[in-house]
Scaffold this active site. Structure first.
Site, PDB file in Angstrom:
ATOM      1  CE  LYS A   1      -4.324  -1.631   0.590  1.00 42.61           C
ATOM      2  NZ  LYS A   1      -5.363  -1.153   1.478  1.00 42.61           N
TER       3      LYS A   1
ATOM      4  CB  CYS B   1      -0.203   0.660  -5.201  1.00 44.07           C
ATOM      5  SG  CYS B   1      -0.263   1.565  -3.670  1.00 44.07           S
TER       6      CYS B   1
ATOM      7  CB  ILE C   1       0.777   6.535   2.354  1.00 50.65           C
ATOM      8  CG1 ILE C   1       0.163   7.937   2.297  1.00 50.65           C
ATOM      9  CG2 ILE C   1       1.777   6.429   3.488  1.00 50.65           C
ATOM     10  CD1 ILE C   1      -0.758   8.223   3.466  1.00 50.65           C
ATOM     11  CB  CYS C   2      -1.183   3.225  -1.582  1.00 51.39           C
ATOM     12  SG  CYS C   2      -1.896   2.694  -3.091  1.00 51.39           S
ATOM     13  CG  LEU C   3      -3.451   9.026  -0.310  1.00 56.35           C
ATOM     14  CD1 LEU C   3      -3.475  10.388  -0.949  1.00 56.35           C
ATOM     15  CD2 LEU C   3      -3.549   9.137   1.206  1.00 56.35           C
TER      16      LEU C   3
END
Ligand SMILES: [Zn+2]
Lengths: 174, 434
Positions: free
Chosen positions: A111, B269, A118-120
Site C-alpha cells: 500500500k 497499489c 502512502i497509497c491513498l
C-alpha cells in the site's frame, strides 16, 4: 462522505477550512496560504490533544514552507509505533494534494508507491478535488494518513514487517 | 576482456605444442574454437556504429535509416530527414516512457530530454527496455546508456529529478526553454526549446505539473496513461489555448467495461503489463511522429480498452472557467489569433480547390472499394455538442465545488486577519513541544 468512518468525518468537519488558492510559486499569496495552513494545523493539533488523540508532529523544514517533516504514531495492542513523516508541497498545490511519505516503511507494504509515498484510498482524491482550495495539510493528514495508519500498522505489526523499537533494541543487544 | 581472451588462446596454443599425447589434440582444438567464438561475441557487443552525417535512403544492410527513408519514397512523409531537427522531452521513463524513448531513438529523432527521479529496480523487469544489470542506476542514466548504443546520432539529456518539487520544477522549466545547441536556426518566436513534450508519468500530480509547465511555455504536449489495473490506457493531445488543458476538466479514463469491484483488489497499489504499456507507447509515438512530420491525422484523444479491444476517441475544447491562470491566458491569445487562422485556412482551401479542379477525374473504381467522402468523415469525428462523453469513457475526479461551504462539509473558513507567519509558527511549535 458516507465512505468515511465516523471518527475521520467528525474530525475533518472541525478542522478550519482554507480560502486562498495559492501554491509555493505564488509569492505573497503563498504566504497568506501558509498562514491559513498554520491556523488549520494549530486547530487540528489542539483538538487532537484535548480529545486525547494526539497522533502526529509536523513542522516546516524550510523558511518557504515547501518541505515539511515530523513524525506520526499509532497505538496497536497497547504499544506505540512511531514513524518518520515527510512531504513536499507540490508546485501545483493546492490543486494536487501533497504526497505523504513514510520513508522507514518503503518497501515493507504494497500500500505504498515508490519512495515511501502512502497509497491513498480511492475516496481521498475525489474529496480533495471537490473541496479545492479549502483543504490543506491538516485535512490531508486527517483524511489520508490517519486512515492509512489505522489500516496498515496492525497488518505490518502482526506480519512481523514492523517491530516495536523496544524489541529491536533488545535483539541487537542480546 | 579482449586481452584476457588473447592470452588464453596463447596458453592453449602452447599447451597444444607441448602435449605428448596426440589424442588430446581434438579436444584442445574444440576449446580453441570456443574461445575464438567468445572473442567475436564480445567484440560485437562492444562495437558501436559511428555517427551518420546525413540520412541516406540507400537500401544497404549498413544503413540504419533506409527503411525509414522509404516512408518518403512511398509518399507517406514529405520530408523524413526533418526528424533530426526535432527535440522531444519525455517525462517519466517507466514502462511507457522508456519504450517511447527507444522508438524515437530508432526513428532517428534529433534530441531527447529524459526526466525521472527513480532508479531501476528488479520489480521493473516485467516491463520492456531496462535490463537486470542496470538495477540501481537512475532510470534516465540507464536509458541514456542503452539508447546511445542503439543510435549514437541522437543527442540525449538525462535529468534525474522530481518535477513536482519547487526546485525540480525550476530545472524542468529551464531545460525545456533551452534551445537545441545543434540547431543553427533559432526559432525565437517560441519560448520553448523543444518541439513536443510527451508525458509518460504514472500519477495525476505529475501530470498536473507537466500541464502547468506546458501552459506557461505555450508548449504542445501529449499525455499518456495506463490504468492502475493495467488493462486500459489512453493518449491525449494538449495544445495550450486550443484544446482543453489537463486542469480544464477532470481527467478522462477508459472504463474497463467490467465491474470495477472485480478488478480493484485490496492490498495492491498498481498492476502493470508490458503489453498494455507497449501498445500505449506505440500509440503515443505514432501520434508524436504524425504531429512532428505532418502526416495523417493527429488524434486529440484516443482510448484503449484491452478487455474489449475498444478504442474510443473524442475532442475537448478548453474550459473558459479553468482554474489554471496560464491556461486562461493561452485561451485569450488563441481567440485573438482567430482572424489570422481563418485567413490561412481560407487560402489553403482555395489552393486545394484549384488543385482539385486541375487533377484528372478518378479512374473507374475497378476494385469496387467504397470511398468515404471527406465531409462525411468530418461529421463522423465531430465533437459532441453536449457535455456527454462517448461510450466507454468516464471522469476520474469530480469538479471542484464552487465554494458552496455547505456542499460537502460544514465548517468555518479561516478569516484572513493579520497575525504574522512567525507568530503562527511559534504557536504550532509550542503545541508540538507540549
Ligand atoms: Zn485549462
Amino acid at each position: 462522505m458516507e465512505e468515511w468512518d465516523p471518527n475521520t468525518k467528525s474530525a475533518l468537519t472541525k478542522i478550519p477550512l482554507l480560502a486562498t488558492r495559492a501554491g509555493p510559486r505564488d509569492g505573497a499569496a503563498w504566504t497568506q496560504r501558509l498562514k491559513e495552513e498554520y491556523r488549520a494545523l494549530i486547530a487540528y493539533t489542539s483538538m487532537n490533544k484535548s480529545n486525547d488523540n494526539d497522533w502526529f508532529r509536523i513542522s516546516a523544514d524550510n523558511p518557504e514552507g515547501t518541505r515539511w517533516t515530523g513524525s506520526c504514531w499509532y497505538v496497536h495492542n497497547l504499544r506505540r509505533y512511531e514513524f518518520r513523516l515527510q512531504f513536499d508541497i507540490p508546485v501545483t498545490y493546492p490543486t494536487t494534494a501533497p504526497e505523504i511519505e513514510l520513508p522507514e516503511l518503503d518497501g515493507k507494504t504494497h500500500k505504498m508507491y515508490r519512495g515511501g509515498k502512502i497509497c491513498l484510498t480511492v475516496h481521498f482524491k475525489p474529496l480533495w478535488a471537490k473541496n479545492c482550495p479549502r483543504f490543506g495539510i491538516a485535512h490531508a493528514l486527517c483524511l489520508g494518513l490517519a486512515p492509512w495508519l489505522a489500516a496498515e500498522v496492525p497488518i505490518l505489526v502482526d506480519s512481523g514487517m514492523v517491530k516495536h523499537k523496544d524489541d529491536e533494541v533488545s535483539s541487537v543487544e542480546s | 576482456m579482449d586481452t584476457e581472451l588473447r592470452s588464453l588462446l596463447q596458453d592453449i596454443e602452447a599447451l597444444k605444442g607441448s602435449l605428448p599425447d596426440v589424442s588430446y589434440r581434438d579436444s584442445m582444438a574444440k576449446i580453441e574454437e570456443r574461445v575464438v567464438k567468445i572473442t567475436s561475441i564480445t567484440k560485437a557487443a562492444t562495437s558501436r556504429r559511428s555517427k551518420v552525417k546525413e540520412m541516406s535512403a540507400e537500401v544497404v544492410d549498413s544503413n540504419p535509416y533506409s527503411r525509414l527513408m522509404a516512408l518518403q519514397r512511398m509518399g507517406i512523409v514529405e520530408n523524413y530527414e526533418r526528424i533530426r531537427d526535432f527535440s522531444v522531452a519525455i517525462v517519466g521513463i517507466g514502462g511507457v516512457g522508456s519504450v517511447s524513448a527507444e522508438m524515437l531513438t530508432r526513428c532517428g529523432i534529433g534530441r531527447l530530454l529524459l526526466y525521472d527521479y527513480d532508479t531501476v529496480e528488479l520489480a521493473n523487469m516485467n516491463r520492456l527496455f531496462f535490463r537486470p544489470e542496470q538495477v540501481g542506476m537512475t532510470k534516465t542514466d540507464a536509458a541514456v546508456q542503452t539508447l546511445s548504443e542503439i543510435n549514437p546520432d541522437v543527442v540525449l539529456e538525462s535529468y534525474s529529478l522530481n518535477i513536482t518539487t519547487v526546485k525540480g520544477f525550476e530545472v524542468f522549466m529551464e531545460s525545456l526553454r533551452r534551445q537545441n545547441p545543434k540547431n543553427s536556426v533559432r526559432d525565437d518566436a517560441r519560448s520553448a526549446g523543444v518541439d513536443l513534450v510527451l508525458s509518460c508519468v504514472d500519477n495525476y500530480e505529475a501530470r498536473m505539473v507537466v500541464n502547468q509547465a506546458c501552459n506557461e511555455l505555450n508548449q504542445t504536449w501529449i499525455e499518456s496513461g495506463v490504468s492502475e489495473d493495467a488493462v486500459s490506457g489512453h493518449i491525449q493531445l494538449l495544445i495550450p489555448g486550443e484544446t482543453a488543458c489537463f486542469a480544464c476538466a477532470p481527467p478522462l479514463v477508459v472504463a474497463s467495461g467490467v465491474d470495477e469491484r472485480t478488478l480493484k483488489r485490496e492490498g495492491v497499489c498498481a498492476a502493470s503489463l508490458p503489453t498494455t504499456m507497449g501498445v500505449v507507447a506505440g500509440l503515443l509515438v505514432q501520434n508524436a511522429l504524425k504531429f512532428l512530420l505532418k502526416f495523417g491525422e493527429v488524434s486529440p484523444y484516443l482510448g484503449y480498452n484491452s478487455l474489449k479491444d475498444y478504442f474510443p476517441t473524442m475532442e475537448m475544447r478548453p474550459n473558459p472557467q479553468c482554474s489554471n491562470s496560464a491556461c486562461l491566458e493561452r485561451q485569450k491569445e488563441y481567440l485573438l489569433e482567430k482572424p489570422v487562422r481563418d485567413a490561412l485556412a481560407k487560402a489553403k482551401n482555395e489552393a486545394e480547390a484549384s488543385l482539385e479542379n486541375e487533377s484528372p477525374l478518378h479512374m473507374e473504381n475497378e476494385w469496387n472499394i467504397s470511398v468515404v467522402d471527406d465531409s462525411e468523415m468530418e461529421t463522423l469525428n465531430a465533437p459532441k455538442a453536449s457535455d456527454e462523453l462517448p461510450e466507454g469513457l468516464t471522469r476520474e475526479l469530480p469538479t471542484a465545488d464552487k465554494h458552496q461551504e455547505a456542499a460537502a462539509l460544514e465548517g468555518t473558513s479561516i478569516s484572513s486577519n493579520d497575525v504574522d507567519l512567525e507568530e503562527l509558527q511559534r504557536q504550532l511549535d509550542a503545541l508540538n513541544a507540549s
